[in-house]
Design an enzyme around this catalytic site. Sequence first.
Site, mmCIF file in Angstrom:
data_model
loop_
_atom_site.group_PDB
_atom_site.id
_atom_site.type_symbol
_atom_site.label_atom_id
_atom_site.label_comp_id
_atom_site.label_asym_id
_atom_site.label_seq_id
_atom_site.Cartn_x
_atom_site.Cartn_y
_atom_site.Cartn_z
ATOM 1 N N TYR A 155 10.393 1.281 0.630
ATOM 2 C CA TYR A 155 8.646 1.047 0.883
ATOM 3 C C TYR A 155 8.249 1.314 -0.580
ATOM 4 O O TYR A 155 7.502 0.292 -0.967
ATOM 5 C CB TYR A 155 8.224 1.991 1.790
ATOM 6 C CG TYR A 155 6.729 1.831 1.912
ATOM 7 C CD1 TYR A 155 6.162 0.960 2.977
ATOM 8 C CD2 TYR A 155 5.854 2.691 1.083
ATOM 9 C CE1 TYR A 155 4.782 0.764 2.978
ATOM 10 C CE2 TYR A 155 4.152 2.336 1.471
ATOM 11 C CZ TYR A 155 3.931 1.500 2.408
ATOM 12 O OH TYR A 155 2.672 1.348 2.581
ATOM 13 N N LYS A 159 6.439 -1.736 -2.740
ATOM 14 C CA LYS A 159 4.874 -1.749 -3.131
ATOM 15 C C LYS A 159 4.621 -1.819 -4.605
ATOM 16 O O LYS A 159 3.434 -2.185 -5.173
ATOM 17 C CB LYS A 159 4.204 -0.568 -2.490
ATOM 18 C CG LYS A 159 3.992 -0.442 -1.035
ATOM 19 C CD LYS A 159 3.060 -1.759 -0.434
ATOM 20 C CE LYS A 159 2.930 -1.698 0.896
ATOM 21 N NZ LYS A 159 2.315 -2.944 1.452
#
Length: 251
Positions: A155, A159
């Site tokens: 993640y 991002k």
Amino acid sequence: MTAHTLDDRVALITGAGSGIGRAMAVTFAKAGARVVVCDIDADGAARTAADIGDAALPATADIGDEASVTALVETAISAYGRIDVLCNNAGIMDTMALPAEIPLALWERVLRVNLTGTFLVTHAVLPHMLRQGRGAIVNTASEAAVRGGAAGAAYTASKHGVAGLTRSVAWAHAKDGIRCNAILPGPTMTGIATAASFDPTGAARLAPVLALGERIAQPEQMADAALFLASDAASFINGALVPVDGGWSAA
């Protein structure tokens, strides 16, 4: 002062069946936009669109699939003739596993949705914005876009990639009337993940950083920030990564 309105504009919002995306769709419609409510969950998209009414068009797409994204954008253009605002909001969480413990399949899935998906939708929408000579893109990144300890490696990497893509698009198309910014939400009531889905070792390792963001935001607070960036009130803001985290990033 320029109002935060989107009168007569068309907004395409991904991940709009729930959470932050749903709040964006409702908020943008109240600000005067016609909204293409996109989600991989057809029922979720339909519920959001039904709550908005005539100003909303439900659409289903898997943003990690190029053909699905192409069909989505064609649907929006066929219905409204233009796309003035794009909110790349759809995303998935990882399990907060530490790097050595991440299965390759999970890594590839998270990157495919969060980063490649954001690219695919942007790539498909940009030609229409270029023909119009204007457009506003708002990406949903995360505090994990600027931290190493706010989520698992997959993640976090995805991002960070969204942050880089945001700045690249902003730089590339600043002279074309197209702006691209990102919000960096802190902890928000979205249902994107549950504690039961977290890797216990990774969650424990990340706990001290996560504890700094103990205040929980409502999705509408993220939507309000996105509305500002999408509106003419932010006409000279381009390439910005805007924390919406109640001060977490200031710690």
